[in-house]
Design an enzyme around this catalytic site. Structure first.
Site, PDB file in Angstrom:
ATOM      1  N   GLU A   1      -1.999  -5.259  -1.688  1.00  0.00           N
ATOM      2  CA  GLU A   1      -1.698  -6.137  -0.554  1.00  0.00           C
ATOM      3  C   GLU A   1      -2.114  -7.603  -0.750  1.00  0.00           C
ATOM      4  OE1 GLU A   1       0.298  -5.406   2.002  1.00  0.00           O
ATOM      5  OE2 GLU A   1       0.398  -3.221   1.938  1.00  0.00           O
TER       6      GLU A   1
ATOM      7  N   HIS B   1       4.198   1.124   4.105  1.00  0.00           N
ATOM      8  CA  HIS B   1       2.804   0.802   3.722  1.00  0.00           C
ATOM      9  C   HIS B   1       1.814   1.210   4.819  1.00  0.00           C
ATOM     10  CE1 HIS B   1       2.222  -3.551   5.478  1.00  0.00           C
ATOM     11  NE2 HIS B   1       2.872  -2.777   6.334  1.00  0.00           N
TER      12      HIS B   1
ATOM     13  N   ASP C   1      -9.896  -0.262   4.077  1.00  0.00           N
ATOM     14  CA  ASP C   1      -8.707  -0.860   4.695  1.00  0.00           C
ATOM     15  C   ASP C   1      -9.026  -1.212   6.147  1.00  0.00           C
ATOM     16  OD1 ASP C   1      -5.264   0.190   4.137  1.00  0.00           O
ATOM     17  OD2 ASP C   1      -5.996  -1.408   5.483  1.00  0.00           O
TER      18      ASP C   1
ATOM     19  N   HIS D   1       0.796  -1.231   0.000  1.00  0.00           N
ATOM     20  CA  HIS D   1       0.000   0.000   0.000  1.00  0.00           C
ATOM     21  C   HIS D   1       0.829   1.282   0.000  1.00  0.00           C
ATOM     22  CE1 HIS D   1      -4.489   0.982   1.007  1.00  0.00           C
ATOM     23  NE2 HIS D   1      -4.063   1.575  -0.106  1.00  0.00           N
TER      24      HIS D   1
ATOM     25  N   HIS E   1      -6.723  -0.906   8.201  1.00  0.00           N
ATOM     26  CA  HIS E   1      -5.755   0.018   8.806  1.00  0.00           C
ATOM     27  C   HIS E   1      -5.924   1.424   8.253  1.00  0.00           C
ATOM     28  CE1 HIS E   1      -3.988  -4.081   8.409  1.00  0.00           C
ATOM     29  NE2 HIS E   1      -3.698  -3.899   9.681  1.00  0.00           N
TER      30      HIS E   1
ATOM     31  N   ASP F   1      -7.447  -1.806  -0.023  1.00  0.00           N
ATOM     32  CA  ASP F   1      -6.501  -2.752   0.567  1.00  0.00           C
ATOM     33  C   ASP F   1      -7.281  -4.040   0.790  1.00  0.00           C
ATOM     34  OD1 ASP F   1      -4.033  -2.482   3.207  1.00  0.00           O
ATOM     35  OD2 ASP F   1      -4.937  -4.282   2.351  1.00  0.00           O
TER      36      ASP F   1
ATOM     37  N   ASP G   1      -6.921  -6.381   2.591  1.00  0.00           N
ATOM     38  CA  ASP G   1      -7.070  -6.794   3.999  1.00  0.00           C
ATOM     39  C   ASP G   1      -8.257  -6.125   4.691  1.00  0.00           C
ATOM     40  OD1 ASP G   1      -4.205  -4.914   5.320  1.00  0.00           O
ATOM     41  OD2 ASP G   1      -6.316  -4.295   5.254  1.00  0.00           O
TER      42      ASP G   1
ATOM     43  N   ASP H   1      -3.238   3.611   7.734  1.00  0.00           N
ATOM     44  CA  ASP H   1      -2.103   3.922   6.832  1.00  0.00           C
ATOM     45  C   ASP H   1      -1.761   5.402   6.847  1.00  0.00           C
ATOM     46  OD1 ASP H   1      -2.779   1.449   4.180  1.00  0.00           O
ATOM     47  OD2 ASP H   1      -2.497   1.269   6.336  1.00  0.00           O
TER      48      ASP H   1
HETATM   49  N1  LIG Z   1      -0.286   0.395  11.447  1.00  0.00           N
HETATM   50  C1  LIG Z   1       0.703  -0.610  11.171  1.00  0.00           C
HETATM   51  C2  LIG Z   1       0.158  -1.594  10.095  1.00  0.00           C
HETATM   52  C3  LIG Z   1       0.139  -0.999   8.704  1.00  0.00           C
HETATM   53  C4  LIG Z   1      -0.612  -1.886   7.697  1.00  0.00           C
HETATM   54  C5  LIG Z   1      -0.449  -1.385   6.290  1.00  0.00           C
HETATM   55  B1  LIG Z   1      -1.576  -1.820   5.248  1.00  0.00           B
HETATM   56  O1  LIG Z   1      -1.285  -1.282   3.954  1.00  0.00           O
HETATM   57  O2  LIG Z   1      -1.711  -3.238   5.185  1.00  0.00           O
HETATM   58  O3  LIG Z   1      -2.852  -1.280   5.638  1.00  0.00           O
HETATM   59  C6  LIG Z   1       1.090  -1.328  12.472  1.00  0.00           C
HETATM   60  C7  LIG Z   1       0.029  -2.222  12.955  1.00  0.00           C
HETATM   61  N2  LIG Z   1       0.166  -2.573  14.377  1.00  0.00           N
HETATM   62  C8  LIG Z   1       1.534  -2.611  14.875  1.00  0.00           C
HETATM   63  C9  LIG Z   1       1.587  -3.084  16.324  1.00  0.00           C
HETATM   64  C10 LIG Z   1       0.856  -4.405  16.502  1.00  0.00           C
HETATM   65  O4  LIG Z   1       0.803  -4.828  17.844  1.00  0.00           O
HETATM   66  C11 LIG Z   1      -0.552  -4.305  15.944  1.00  0.00           C
HETATM   67  C12 LIG Z   1      -0.514  -3.865  14.521  1.00  0.00           C
HETATM   68  C13 LIG Z   1       1.992   0.022  10.705  1.00  0.00           C
HETATM   69  O5  LIG Z   1       2.930  -0.720  10.451  1.00  0.00           O
HETATM   70  O6  LIG Z   1       2.019   1.271  10.629  1.00  0.00           O
HETATM   71 MN   LIG Z   2      -4.358  -2.858   5.641  1.00  0.00          MN
HETATM   72 MN   LIG Z   3      -3.357  -0.464   3.574  1.00  0.00          MN
END
Ligand SMILES: N[C@](CCCC[B-](O)(O)O)(CCN1CCC(O)CC1)C(=O)O
Ligand SMILES: [Mn+2]
Ligand SMILES: [Mn+2]
Length: 305
Positions: free
Chosen positions: A272, A136, A119, A96, A121, A227, A229, A123
Site C-alpha cells: 500500500e 484490498h 493494518d 493488499h 483496517h 500494510d 497505512d 481487510d
Molecule cells: N474497509 C474498507 C477499506 C479497506 C482498506 C484496505 B487496506 O488494504 O488499505 O487495508 C472500507 C473503509 N471504509 C469505507 C466507508 C468509509 O466511510 C470509511 C472507510 C473496504 O473498502 O473494505
Molecule cells: Mn489498510
Molecule cells: Mn490492508
C-alpha cells in the site's frame, strides 16, 4: 538471513493509481544493498508481469475480480518458488489484495502458518459485506477456513483454497473497521490489538501477548502482512487509505524487531505504498523510508547497533 524479494506492481484491488510503483520505489531506496550491508544473503526475483485483462466487469459488488484473481495466482506460484529455494520471502506491493497470493503461496510450502496482520483496517470483508467492492479490503475472507461457505464463486478465483484458521491470525493497529468486519472478527474469535489496545498496553505488551497467542499450541512459521497505512499518516502519508491515530515509527519498528527475534519469520508483505498519494517529495520519502526501515528490522537490524 536468506531473503528472496518479489515485486508485485499491482493496483487493481483498489481504485487509486500509483500503488503499482511501490516495488521499484522501495528498491530505489536501497533495500537490497541495505539488507546485504547488514549481512543478509539477498536474491531479487524481480517484478511479476501482470497481463491486462479487458472487460473485467464487477461480479456482484466485487470489482476487478479477474485481474485480482489472476495476479494472485501468479504471485502464489512465485512465493512458493522463493520458499522452495529456502528463502524468507519479501513481497513488495502493490495493494493488499496481493496477500491472497502471498499467503496462499506461503501456505503451499509451509502447511500451517501464523499470520500477523499489521493494518489500520481488518481487510476481512466478504464479497457480500464489502462496502466498496475493492478487494484490498477483502483478502483474508478468501483465506480463512471458517469463512469458506460465505464466499461465492468468482472468475479466476477457483484456484484459491482456504489455508489459515481464524485462531492463527493476530491483528495489530486496527482503527477503521467496518461494522460487518467487526461482527466477523468477533464471531470467529480472532485475536485483535486495536490502537486502543496499543495505547492501553504499550507495544511491548502487545507483542508479548501476540507471541503468547501464536505459540499457545505449536510454534508455526510466521507470515507478517504489513500494510504501511498501519503507521500514522504523519509517518507514512503516501498511501491510499490513510487513517489518523496510527502507530508511531518506533512502534512499527518494535513490531518488526520483535517478530524477527522469534526466529520464525517466514514471509513478509510490505504493501500500500502509493507515491501518488504523497503531496510532496518529503511525504513520499518518509513513507518509503519507513517501509525500508521496517523491512531491515525484519532481518536483524537493531537500534542498539
Ligand atoms: N474497509 C474498507 C477499506 C479497506 C482498506 C484496505 B487496506 O488494504 O488499505 O487495508 C472500507 C473503509 N471504509 C469505507 C466507508 C468509509 O466511510 C470509511 C472507510 C473496504 O473498502 O473494505
Ligand atoms: Mn489498510
Ligand atoms: Mn490492508
Amino acid at each position: 538471513y536468506c531473503v528472496g524479494i518479489i515485486g508485485a506492481p499491482f493496483s487493481k484491488g483498489q481504485r487509486r493509481d500509483g500503488v503499482q510503483r511501490g516495488p521499484d520505489l522501495i528498491r530505489a531506496a536501497g533495500l537490497v544493498q541495505k539488507l546485504k550491508g547488514q549481512g543478509c544473503i539477498v536474491k531479487d526475483y524481480g517484478n511479476l508481469t501482470f497481463e491486462d485483462i479487458p472487460d473485467d466487469e464487477p461480479v456482484g459488488r466485487v470489482k476487478m475480480p479477474r485481474a485480482v484473481g489472476r495476479a494472485n495466482e501468479l504471485l502464489a506460484g512465485a512465493v512458493h518458488k522463493v520458499k522452495s529455494d529456502g528463502n524468507t520471502c519479501v513481497m513488495l506491493g502493490g495493494d493488499h489484495s496481493l496477500a491472497i497470493g502471498s499467503i496462499s503461496g506461503h501456505a503451499a510450502s509451509r502447511n500451517e502458518l501464523s499470520v500477523i496482520w499489521v493494518d489500520a483496517h481488518a481487510d476481512i470483508n466478504t464479497p457480500l459485506t464489502t462496502p466498496t467492492g475493492n478487494i484490498h479490503g477483502q483478502p483474508l475472507s478468501y483465506l480463512i477456513h471458517e469463512l469458506h461457505s460465505k464466499i461465492p464463486i468468482l472468475p479466476n478465483f477457483s484456484w484459491i483454497k482456504p489455508c489459515i484458521a481464524a485462531k492463527d491470525i493476530v491483528y495489530i493497529g486496527l482503527r477503521d473497521v467496518d461494522p460487518e468486519e467487526h461482527y466477523i472478527m468477533q464471531y470467529l474469535g480472532i485475536k485483535t490489538f486495536s490502537m486502543t489496545d496499543v495505547d492501553r498496553l504499550g507495544i511491548a505488551k502487545v507483542m508479548e501477548q501476540t507471541c503468547e497467542h501464536m505459540f499457545s499450541k505449536v510454534k508455526k512459521p510466521i507470515h507478517l502482512s504489513f500494510d504501511i497505512d498501519a503507521l500514522d499518516p504523519s509517518v507514512s502519508p503516501a498511501t491510499g487509505t490513510p487513517v489518523a491515530g496510527g502507530l508511531t515509527y518506533r512502534e512499527g519498528i518494535y513490531i518488526t524487531e520483535h517478530t524477527c527475534q522469534t526466529g520464525l519469520l517466514s514471509a513478509v508483505d510490505m504493501v500500500e505504498v502509493n507515491p501518488k498519494q504523497g503531496r510532496t517529495e518529503d511525504e513520499i520519502n518518509s513513507t518509503v523510508t519507513a517501509a525500508v526501515d521496517l523491512l531491515l528490522a525484519c532481518f536483524g537490524r537493531v537500534r542498539e547497533g
